[in-house]
Design a protein around this motif. Structure first.
Motif, PDB file in Angstrom:
ATOM      1  N   VAL A  17       0.852  -1.189   0.000  1.00  0.00           N
ATOM      2  CA  VAL A  17       0.000   0.000   0.000  1.00  0.00           C
ATOM      3  C   VAL A  17       0.889   1.241   0.000  1.00  0.00           C
ATOM      4  O   VAL A  17       1.973   1.222   0.578  1.00  0.00           O
ATOM      5  N   SER A  18       0.425   2.285  -0.690  1.00  0.00           N
ATOM      6  CA  SER A  18       1.097   3.581  -0.621  1.00  0.00           C
ATOM      7  C   SER A  18       0.346   4.440   0.379  1.00  0.00           C
ATOM      8  O   SER A  18      -0.886   4.385   0.442  1.00  0.00           O
ATOM      9  N   ILE A  19       1.074   5.226   1.141  1.00  0.00           N
ATOM     10  CA  ILE A  19       0.443   6.157   2.078  1.00  0.00           C
ATOM     11  C   ILE A  19       0.917   7.560   1.711  1.00  0.00           C
ATOM     12  O   ILE A  19       2.107   7.832   1.666  1.00  0.00           O
ATOM     13  N   ILE A  20      -0.036   8.417   1.416  1.00  0.00           N
ATOM     14  CA  ILE A  20       0.255   9.784   0.988  1.00  0.00           C
ATOM     15  C   ILE A  20      -0.392  10.743   1.985  1.00  0.00           C
ATOM     16  O   ILE A  20      -1.571  10.597   2.311  1.00  0.00           O
ATOM     17  N   LYS A  21       0.382  11.728   2.436  1.00  0.00           N
ATOM     18  CA  LYS A  21      -0.159  12.736   3.343  1.00  0.00           C
ATOM     19  C   LYS A  21      -0.482  13.997   2.545  1.00  0.00           C
ATOM     20  O   LYS A  21       0.310  14.421   1.714  1.00  0.00           O
ATOM     21  N   VAL A  22      -1.669  14.552   2.784  1.00  0.00           N
ATOM     22  CA  VAL A  22      -2.098  15.765   2.099  1.00  0.00           C
ATOM     23  C   VAL A  22      -2.456  16.814   3.149  1.00  0.00           C
ATOM     24  O   VAL A  22      -3.367  16.597   3.964  1.00  0.00           O
ATOM     25  N   ASP A  23      -1.729  17.919   3.132  1.00  0.00           N
ATOM     26  CA  ASP A  23      -1.984  19.031   4.053  1.00  0.00           C
ATOM     27  C   ASP A  23      -3.198  19.806   3.535  1.00  0.00           C
ATOM     28  O   ASP A  23      -3.148  20.394   2.451  1.00  0.00           O
ATOM     29  N   VAL A  24      -4.291  19.802   4.302  1.00  0.00           N
ATOM     30  CA  VAL A  24      -5.528  20.430   3.822  1.00  0.00           C
ATOM     31  C   VAL A  24      -5.387  21.948   3.690  1.00  0.00           C
ATOM     32  O   VAL A  24      -6.071  22.557   2.868  1.00  0.00           O
ATOM     33  N   ASP A  25      -4.510  22.547   4.477  1.00  0.00           N
ATOM     34  CA  ASP A  25      -4.332  23.996   4.377  1.00  0.00           C
ATOM     35  C   ASP A  25      -3.625  24.377   3.079  1.00  0.00           C
ATOM     36  O   ASP A  25      -3.881  25.433   2.513  1.00  0.00           O
ATOM     37  N   LYS A  26      -2.745  23.517   2.595  1.00  0.00           N
ATOM     38  CA  LYS A  26      -2.014  23.787   1.350  1.00  0.00           C
ATOM     39  C   LYS A  26      -2.767  23.269   0.129  1.00  0.00           C
ATOM     40  O   LYS A  26      -2.442  23.627  -0.994  1.00  0.00           O
TER      41      LYS A  26
END
Length: 100
Positions: free
Chosen positions: A45-54
């Protein structure tokens, strides 16, 4: 980011997207948990973090109302979504249930 986001979620390999914010306490708790999940599942599995403010537009498109929100995609399909913090075991169980 939207085009690359589509490319990412259209992957055959399952992708867990973690929508987070730097100011969010629960998000900071979830970070190390996701590292453990990645260590346990390795390349499955790939895990990607997405900053909601950016990435406010992307978060809005994905209807992320609160953080942290995790969404599991495979082949462009949303398989699962959850807001809040889960344990490593709970996250791994969900991922394995959804992809097997």
């Amino acid at each position: 980011m939207n085009n690359s986001f589509q490319d990412i979620i259209n992957s055959e390999k399952p992708v867990l997207i973690d929508f987070f914010a730097t100011w969010c306490g629960p998000c900071q708790m979830l970070g190390p948990v996701l590292t453990q999940v990645k260590d346990s599942l390795g390349g499955r599995v790939s895990i990607i973090k997405v900053d909601v403010d950016k990435n406010q537009e992307l978060a809005a498109t994905q209807q992320v109302r609160g953080v942290p929100t995790m969404i599991l995609f495979q082949n462009g399909q949303q398989l699962w979504r959850q807001s809040g913090v889960l344990s490593k075991e709970e996250i791994i169980k969900v991922i394995l249930d959804k992809i097997n």
